[in-house]
Scaffold this motif. Structure first.
Motif, PDB file in Angstrom:
ATOM      1  N   TYR A  34     -41.007  16.910 -44.300  1.00  5.96           N
ATOM      2  CA  TYR A  34     -40.281  17.638 -45.334  1.00  5.96           C
ATOM      3  C   TYR A  34     -38.773  17.463 -45.165  1.00  5.96           C
ATOM      4  N   GLN A  35     -38.258  17.694 -43.953  1.00  4.20           N
ATOM      5  CA  GLN A  35     -36.816  17.550 -43.758  1.00  4.20           C
ATOM      6  C   GLN A  35     -36.388  16.107 -43.945  1.00  4.20           C
ATOM      7  N   GLN A  36     -37.184  15.174 -43.447  1.00  7.05           N
ATOM      8  CA  GLN A  36     -36.819  13.777 -43.635  1.00  7.05           C
ATOM      9  C   GLN A  36     -36.758  13.432 -45.112  1.00  7.05           C
ATOM     10  N   GLY A  37     -37.674  14.014 -45.895  1.00  5.13           N
ATOM     11  CA  GLY A  37     -37.643  13.780 -47.335  1.00  5.13           C
ATOM     12  C   GLY A  37     -36.387  14.348 -47.978  1.00  5.13           C
ATOM     13  N   LEU A  38     -35.938  15.508 -47.518  1.00  7.90           N
ATOM     14  CA  LEU A  38     -34.695  16.085 -48.045  1.00  7.90           C
ATOM     15  C   LEU A  38     -33.504  15.190 -47.732  1.00  7.90           C
ATOM     16  N   ILE A  39     -33.476  14.642 -46.518  1.00  4.06           N
ATOM     17  CA  ILE A  39     -32.386  13.758 -46.141  1.00  4.06           C
ATOM     18  C   ILE A  39     -32.385  12.521 -47.018  1.00  4.06           C
ATOM     19  N   GLU A  40     -33.567  11.954 -47.252  1.00  4.57           N
ATOM     20  CA  GLU A  40     -33.659  10.750 -48.086  1.00  4.57           C
ATOM     21  C   GLU A  40     -33.269  11.042 -49.533  1.00  4.57           C
ATOM     22  N   GLU A  41     -33.645  12.233 -50.020  1.00  5.63           N
ATOM     23  CA  GLU A  41     -33.384  12.555 -51.423  1.00  5.63           C
ATOM     24  C   GLU A  41     -31.950  12.993 -51.677  1.00  5.63           C
ATOM     25  N   PHE A  42     -31.386  13.774 -50.729  1.00  6.89           N
ATOM     26  CA  PHE A  42     -30.093  14.395 -50.978  1.00  6.89           C
ATOM     27  C   PHE A  42     -28.965  13.893 -50.083  1.00  6.89           C
ATOM     28  N   GLY A  43     -29.261  12.927 -49.221  1.00  8.77           N
ATOM     29  CA  GLY A  43     -28.221  12.416 -48.320  1.00  8.77           C
ATOM     30  C   GLY A  43     -27.104  11.669 -49.018  1.00  8.77           C
ATOM     31  N   GLN A  44     -27.343  11.223 -50.239  1.00 10.65           N
ATOM     32  CA  GLN A  44     -26.325  10.587 -51.083  1.00 10.65           C
ATOM     33  C   GLN A  44     -25.598   9.444 -50.372  1.00 10.65           C
ATOM     34  N   GLY A  45     -26.343   8.719 -49.539  1.00  9.53           N
ATOM     35  CA  GLY A  45     -25.763   7.567 -48.873  1.00  9.53           C
ATOM     36  C   GLY A  45     -24.979   7.884 -47.623  1.00  9.53           C
ATOM     37  N   ALA A  46     -24.792   9.143 -47.310  1.00  8.96           N
ATOM     38  CA  ALA A  46     -24.060   9.514 -46.095  1.00  8.96           C
ATOM     39  C   ALA A  46     -24.924   9.267 -44.860  1.00  8.96           C
ATOM     40  N   ALA A  47     -24.268   9.017 -43.740  1.00  9.78           N
ATOM     41  CA  ALA A  47     -24.987   8.925 -42.478  1.00  9.78           C
ATOM     42  C   ALA A  47     -25.399  10.325 -42.050  1.00  9.78           C
ATOM     43  N   VAL A  48     -26.700  10.554 -41.903  1.00  6.60           N
ATOM     44  CA  VAL A  48     -27.219  11.885 -41.570  1.00  6.60           C
ATOM     45  C   VAL A  48     -28.003  11.799 -40.264  1.00  6.60           C
ATOM     46  N   THR A  49     -27.596  12.603 -39.289  1.00  5.46           N
ATOM     47  CA  THR A  49     -28.240  12.613 -37.979  1.00  5.46           C
ATOM     48  C   THR A  49     -28.990  13.923 -37.772  1.00  5.46           C
ATOM     49  N   PRO A  50     -30.326  13.885 -37.638  1.00  7.12           N
ATOM     50  CA  PRO A  50     -31.057  15.108 -37.296  1.00  7.12           C
ATOM     51  C   PRO A  50     -30.831  15.454 -35.817  1.00  7.12           C
ATOM     52  N   VAL A  51     -30.591  16.717 -35.539  1.00  5.44           N
ATOM     53  CA  VAL A  51     -30.373  17.188 -34.166  1.00  5.44           C
ATOM     54  C   VAL A  51     -31.356  18.317 -33.880  1.00  5.44           C
ATOM     55  N   ALA A  52     -32.279  18.077 -32.959  1.00  8.39           N
ATOM     56  CA  ALA A  52     -33.235  19.119 -32.559  1.00  8.39           C
ATOM     57  C   ALA A  52     -32.541  20.042 -31.557  1.00  8.39           C
ATOM     58  N   CYS A  53     -32.387  21.297 -31.939  1.00  9.02           N
ATOM     59  CA  CYS A  53     -31.628  22.259 -31.127  1.00  9.02           C
ATOM     60  C   CYS A  53     -32.588  23.021 -30.217  1.00  9.02           C
ATOM     61  N   VAL A  54     -32.928  22.401 -29.117  1.00  8.25           N
ATOM     62  CA  VAL A  54     -33.927  22.963 -28.204  1.00  8.25           C
ATOM     63  C   VAL A  54     -33.431  24.293 -27.633  1.00  8.25           C
TER      64      VAL A  54
END
Length: 265
Positions: free
Chosen positions: A130-150
């Motif tokens: 789901y989150q990866q899909g949001l990044i692909e849909e709304f990232g608008q070409g920006a570099a987006v880095t997911p960070v898992a906040c353990v």
């Protein structure tokens, strides 16, 4: 007007406080799940079950003494992990009679500046399709880095300064140095936004969902924001379905302090 909030713990506070500020006449039911938290490390099936249980527990809750039980006018899920996994099931169970409002990481407005962007979220949300899909849909070409906040949500829940500093430092070390915007993809993190900004050297803009979710809740209810209404609304807290008070850790944060001043059931 009665509005229910369902989350594992105090991550709901910023959204609930935003709704309270917009409609001080509304009764709020805060359904937390201390017996089974944190949700972020659990399986999707378990998360769905806990979200459903938390929502159902609010159906007959009594926000103020003598008010009597009644179903909520809306159910809000101010939790990204719970929204990712449980929103479809909740809507199938309660809509159209009761609108269900979820929480989506505000990736689109964060990426509008061109990036780079980091999305801070729990391990479960970070690895979700789901989150990866949001990044692909709304990232608008920006570099987006997911960070898992353990451990960050758990540290916010406890309010322990050393645990907070360690968890925020862990996430900050995994955030690219050139990052211009950070999306707080877990509502717990919104409660410690100043600590996060400090750990990132004050160089980033933070994007959170609380205000947007509060506004969407009122839209779904068909009522305007009315912050000058008489403060007649009360607050009820449920702990895994049991009547309770606000957790002591809630008072570590401004949103919790604001809700603590509201008449409690």
């Amino acid at each position: 007007m009665r509005i229910s909030f369902v989350d594992s713990g105090i991550g709901m506070l910023s959204t609930a406080a935003a709704v309270r500020a917009a409609r001080p006449d509304a009764d709020l039911v805060l359904s937390m799940d201390p017996d089974h938290m944190p949700w972020g490390s659990r399986t999707p099936e378990t998360i769905v079950g806990r979200v459903l249980a938390g929502a159902r527990a609010t159906l007959d809750a009594e926000p103020v003494p003598g008010a009597g039980g009644c179903a909520p006018d809306a159910i809000v899920v101010p939790c990204n992990t719970a929204s990712v996994h449980g929103l479809t099931t909740l809507r199938a169970a309660f809509e159209p009679e009761i609108p269900v409002i979820g929480t989506v990481p505000p990736i689109k407005p964060a990426a509008a500046g061109g990036g780079p962007v980091a999305v801070w979220s729990t391990e479960a949300t970070t690895r979700s399709r789901y989150q990866q899909g949001l990044i692909e849909e709304f990232g608008q070409g920006a570099a987006v880095t997911p960070v898992a906040c353990v451990g960050l949500a758990e540290a916010v829940e406890s309010g322990e300064a050393a645990a907070l500093d360690a968890a925020i430092a862990y996430a900050a070390e995994r955030t690219p140095a050139q990052t211009a915007a950070v999306v707080l993809g877990c509502t717990h993190y919104d409660l410690v936004r100043e600590r996060i900004i400090g750990a990132l050297g004050g160089r980033v803009e933070l994007f959170t969902a609380a205000a947007a979710v509060a506004a969407q809740t009122l839209r779904r209810l068909g009522v305007p924001a009315a912050p000058d209404m008489p403060a007649t609304g009360g607050v009820a807290v449920l702990a895994s379905g049991r009547p309770a008070g606000l957790p002591a850790s809630a008072l570590n944060y401004a949103a919790g302090q604001a809700l603590a001043r509201v008449p409690q059931a």
